[in-house]
Scaffold this motif. Structure first.
Motif, mmCIF file in Angstrom:
data_model
loop_
_atom_site.group_PDB
_atom_site.id
_atom_site.type_symbol
_atom_site.label_atom_id
_atom_site.label_comp_id
_atom_site.label_asym_id
_atom_site.label_seq_id
_atom_site.Cartn_x
_atom_site.Cartn_y
_atom_site.Cartn_z
ATOM 1 N N GLN A 31 1.790 0.742 0.496
ATOM 2 C CA GLN A 31 1.242 1.697 -0.174
ATOM 3 C C GLN A 31 0.071 1.412 -0.911
ATOM 4 O O GLN A 31 -0.887 2.192 -0.954
ATOM 5 N N VAL A 32 -0.146 0.230 -1.341
ATOM 6 C CA VAL A 32 -1.334 -0.200 -2.095
ATOM 7 C C VAL A 32 -2.593 -0.306 -1.165
ATOM 8 O O VAL A 32 -3.632 0.192 -1.533
ATOM 9 N N THR A 33 -2.462 -0.803 0.099
ATOM 10 C CA THR A 33 -3.446 -0.818 0.912
ATOM 11 C C THR A 33 -4.106 0.685 1.252
ATOM 12 O O THR A 33 -5.087 0.805 1.340
ATOM 13 N N ASN A 39 -3.270 0.015 -11.340
ATOM 14 C CA ASN A 39 -1.965 -0.095 -11.931
ATOM 15 C C ASN A 39 -0.979 -1.227 -11.167
ATOM 16 O O ASN A 39 -0.934 -1.254 -10.098
ATOM 17 N N PRO A 40 -0.195 -1.799 -12.102
ATOM 18 C CA PRO A 40 0.878 -2.602 -11.490
ATOM 19 C C PRO A 40 2.036 -1.901 -11.396
ATOM 20 O O PRO A 40 1.915 -0.701 -11.543
ATOM 21 N N THR A 41 2.999 -2.496 -11.262
ATOM 22 C CA THR A 41 4.469 -1.953 -11.475
ATOM 23 C C THR A 41 4.749 -1.022 -12.569
ATOM 24 O O THR A 41 4.382 -1.541 -13.669
ATOM 25 N N PHE A 42 5.393 0.252 -12.404
ATOM 26 C CA PHE A 42 5.408 0.893 -13.528
ATOM 27 C C PHE A 42 6.933 0.387 -14.247
ATOM 28 O O PHE A 42 7.943 0.389 -13.667
ATOM 29 N N MET A 43 6.770 0.451 -15.791
ATOM 30 C CA MET A 43 8.128 0.129 -16.283
ATOM 31 C C MET A 43 8.961 1.392 -16.047
ATOM 32 O O MET A 43 10.181 1.045 -16.173
ATOM 33 N N GLY A 70 1.414 -12.098 -4.766
ATOM 34 C CA GLY A 70 0.620 -12.362 -5.704
ATOM 35 C C GLY A 70 -0.425 -11.272 -5.624
ATOM 36 O O GLY A 70 -1.291 -11.147 -6.018
ATOM 37 N N LEU A 71 0.221 -9.904 -5.103
ATOM 38 C CA LEU A 71 -0.906 -8.780 -5.008
ATOM 39 C C LEU A 71 -1.195 -8.659 -6.569
ATOM 40 O O LEU A 71 -2.397 -8.083 -6.649
ATOM 41 N N SER A 131 -4.467 4.492 -8.860
ATOM 42 C CA SER A 131 -4.161 3.802 -7.621
ATOM 43 C C SER A 131 -3.537 2.601 -8.029
ATOM 44 O O SER A 131 -2.709 2.701 -8.954
ATOM 45 N N ALA A 132 -3.812 1.207 -7.435
ATOM 46 C CA ALA A 132 -3.177 0.207 -7.763
ATOM 47 C C ALA A 132 -3.847 -1.152 -7.744
ATOM 48 O O ALA A 132 -5.006 -1.135 -7.283
ATOM 49 N N LEU A 133 -3.394 -2.019 -8.364
ATOM 50 C CA LEU A 133 -4.203 -3.427 -8.322
ATOM 51 C C LEU A 133 -4.021 -3.833 -6.948
ATOM 52 O O LEU A 133 -3.142 -3.535 -6.152
ATOM 53 N N GLY A 134 -4.758 -4.742 -6.622
ATOM 54 C CA GLY A 134 -4.699 -5.500 -5.327
ATOM 55 C C GLY A 134 -5.965 -5.987 -4.742
ATOM 56 O O GLY A 134 -5.787 -6.689 -3.662
#
Length: 298
Positions: free
Chosen positions: A125-127, A148-152, A267-268, A111-114
């Motif tokens: 996409q995060v929502t 997760n934040p942005t992938f390197m 700031g997500l 999933s994702a941070l936020g």
């Protein structure tokens, strides 16, 4: 029995390799769901149970989750999706029903941070990913969402520009510091949760990398590692939209990416504090040495 979805993807393939090394000693059997088994190396196919098909298909997940104790869940890319809801919760709904029907105990999802930030409800996409987490959590399984934040590793899409022009682009402010994570660390975190299922209930597991960096910081590190100047160019959201549309993505997916990138600049990814528990080990410099430099030099 541990079931791995998307086993040929960036995260799933790394996770599968970790589990192939560690699961047998723990008496764990492995099963994968894959559309094309031919994409799995022969040595891997010989060591796992393979269920062929899409993990968005009810009949496929019904077969795959029979006898399963734990599942690694990842909603795959869907370039032509009619809506973000269809790409995330809609795709996941058959699996959510199968978790309950087969008594799956533990699920680990990407999933994702936020969550909890002021922009979480308008982050594309995060929502949609957070809504997918809620769907899974409401089935009653023990669930951990890897936030997760942005992938390197997304920078590998810009290898040609970095190599030929010394430029990489994004939509965020050049001096905004934010976390970034290597996909290998996401896979390692997922493996730890799947192999040690002493956890209960539902929750998030942030995977934040070891430091916050700005795009300018990344440009400096890339320049050092590659031995050549690399600079950051900020593109507008309209320019970003046009580039995505040029790749044939659906309008819904394009809008979702635009909304997500706008939210990141607002700031997500700032809502979780880095601690020894939320940090992951791979530095951006180490990632550049291991992945970006060989790709640029290839």
């Amino acid at each position: 029995m541990i079931v791995i979805t998307a086993p040929t993807g960036r995260i799933g393939s790394r996770l599968l390799n970790i589990l192939l090394d560690e699961a047998p000693a723990r008496g764990e059997e492995l099963r994968v769901i894959v559309r094309d088994p031919g994409k799995l190396p022969d040595a891997v196919r010989a060591r796992v149970d393979v269920v062929t098909g899409s993990h968005g298909d009810a009949e496929v997940v019904d077969r795959a989750f029979s006898g399963a104790d734990a599942v690694f869940w990842l909603a795959p890319p869907s370039p032509r999706t009619p809506s973000l809801e269809a790409a995330y919760s809609g795709f996941t709904l058959p699996a959510a029903k199968a978790f309950t029907a087969h008594g799956v105990g533990h699920v680990v999802g990407v999933s994702a941070l936020g969550r909890g930030t002021p922009v979480a409800d308008r982050a594309g996409q995060v929502t949609a990913s957070l809504a997918m987490d809620d769907l899974i959590a409401h089935t009653g399984v023990a669930y951990r969402a890897l936030a997760n934040p942005t992938f390197m590793d997304n920078l590998l899409r810009q290898v040609a520009s970095i190599r030929d022009d010394g430029v990489f682009t994004d939509t965020v402010a050049a001096d905004r510091k934010a976390p970034a994570v290597a996909v290998s660390d996401i896979a390692a975190t997922a493996a730890g949760l799947l192999l040690d299922r002493s956890w209960t209930g539902t929750g998030e597991v942030p995977v934040l990398g070891p430091e916050d960096l700005s795009a300018n910081d990344m440009a400096r590190i890339m320049s050092d590692v590659l031995g050549r100047p690399v600079r950051y160019e900020r593109i507008t959201l309209d320019g970003f939209r046009a580039a995505l549309a040029g790749h044939g993505m659906s309008d819904a997916l394009v809008q979702g990416y635009v909304d997500m990138m706008r939210a990141k600049d607002e700031g997500l990814d700032d809502g979780v504090r880095r601690t020894p528990q939320t940090a992951s080990p791979t530095t951006f410099r180490a990632w550049c040495e291991e992945h970006l430099k060989p790709a640029v030099q290839a």
